[in-house]
Design a protein around this motif. Sequence first.
Motif, short mmCIF file in Angstrom:
data_model
loop_
_atom_site.label_atom_id
_atom_site.label_comp_id
_atom_site.label_asym_id
_atom_site.label_seq_id
_atom_site.Cartn_x
_atom_site.Cartn_y
_atom_site.Cartn_z
N ALA A 13 0.82 -1.22 0.00
CA ALA A 13 0.00 0.00 0.00
C ALA A 13 0.85 1.27 0.00
O ALA A 13 0.44 2.30 -0.52
CB ALA A 13 -0.92 0.01 1.21
N THR A 14 2.04 1.21 0.58
CA THR A 14 2.98 2.34 0.62
C THR A 14 4.36 1.82 0.23
O THR A 14 5.22 1.60 1.08
CB THR A 14 3.03 3.01 2.00
OG1 THR A 14 3.28 2.00 2.99
CG2 THR A 14 1.76 3.75 2.33
N PRO A 15 4.59 1.62 -1.08
CA PRO A 15 5.86 1.06 -1.52
C PRO A 15 7.03 1.99 -1.23
O PRO A 15 6.89 3.20 -1.25
CB PRO A 15 5.66 0.86 -3.03
CG PRO A 15 4.51 1.71 -3.41
CD PRO A 15 3.67 1.90 -2.18
N ASN A 16 8.17 1.39 -0.96
CA ASN A 16 9.37 2.13 -0.59
C ASN A 16 10.55 1.59 -1.37
O ASN A 16 10.47 0.56 -2.02
CB ASN A 16 9.61 2.01 0.92
CG ASN A 16 10.49 3.10 1.48
OD1 ASN A 16 10.96 3.98 0.75
ND2 ASN A 16 10.73 3.06 2.77
N GLY A 17 11.66 2.26 -1.27
CA GLY A 17 12.92 1.82 -1.85
C GLY A 17 14.02 2.70 -1.31
O GLY A 17 13.80 3.88 -1.02
N LEU A 18 15.21 2.15 -1.13
CA LEU A 18 16.34 2.91 -0.61
C LEU A 18 17.06 3.60 -1.76
O LEU A 18 17.38 2.99 -2.77
CB LEU A 18 17.31 1.98 0.14
CG LEU A 18 18.27 2.68 1.09
CD1 LEU A 18 17.53 3.32 2.26
CD2 LEU A 18 19.31 1.69 1.61
#
Length: 182
Positions: free
Chosen positions: A104-109
């Motif tokens: 629902a809240t995709p992330n990535g570094l």
Amino acid sequence: SVSAPSIIDVGALGKGGKGLFSLDVTNPATFGTSGFRWEQAETPLGNMGLVQGRPIISQVSTGARAVVIGNGVNSTHNKAVLLVLDLNSGEVIREIDTGVGEAATPNGLSAPTAVLGPDGKTVSYVYAGDMLGNVWKFDLTDESSDAWSVSKLFEAGVTRPISGAVTIAKHPPTQKRWIFFG
């Protein structure tokens, strides 16, 4: 006689796909398929994304020569994860998951920035932002990669992604480390 060390190049596919690769470019004039060293399209824990930043090539405290990268966006698990791979084999040494991100809240570094230890050649700390507005500090000082850790330094908020690499400086009078990002 002593042979010259190999010149190794590591690159990412960027927005073109998930993955990282390594080439031996010691002799560009005769470069061919034998110069291909390895490719890593996914990690054991499913954290390879579209890597946007420049890979950091350095020694880590385990003694290995390593490649350190932020996992980028669009990974299978949508988390912000620091990836540390063995430079020679491409095998994953450690995936350090921040625990932040989901479907629902995709992330990535984003692209990491490293600080070397007292010997001037071993990565001690890595700093990076993520797509959900957090700045992270990764501690790689322990000789066991299992003991490496992560802590949150700053939270700008979900609507303020930190997509570029952070910059690190020392305050001249105090020698305290300052972290700049935007």
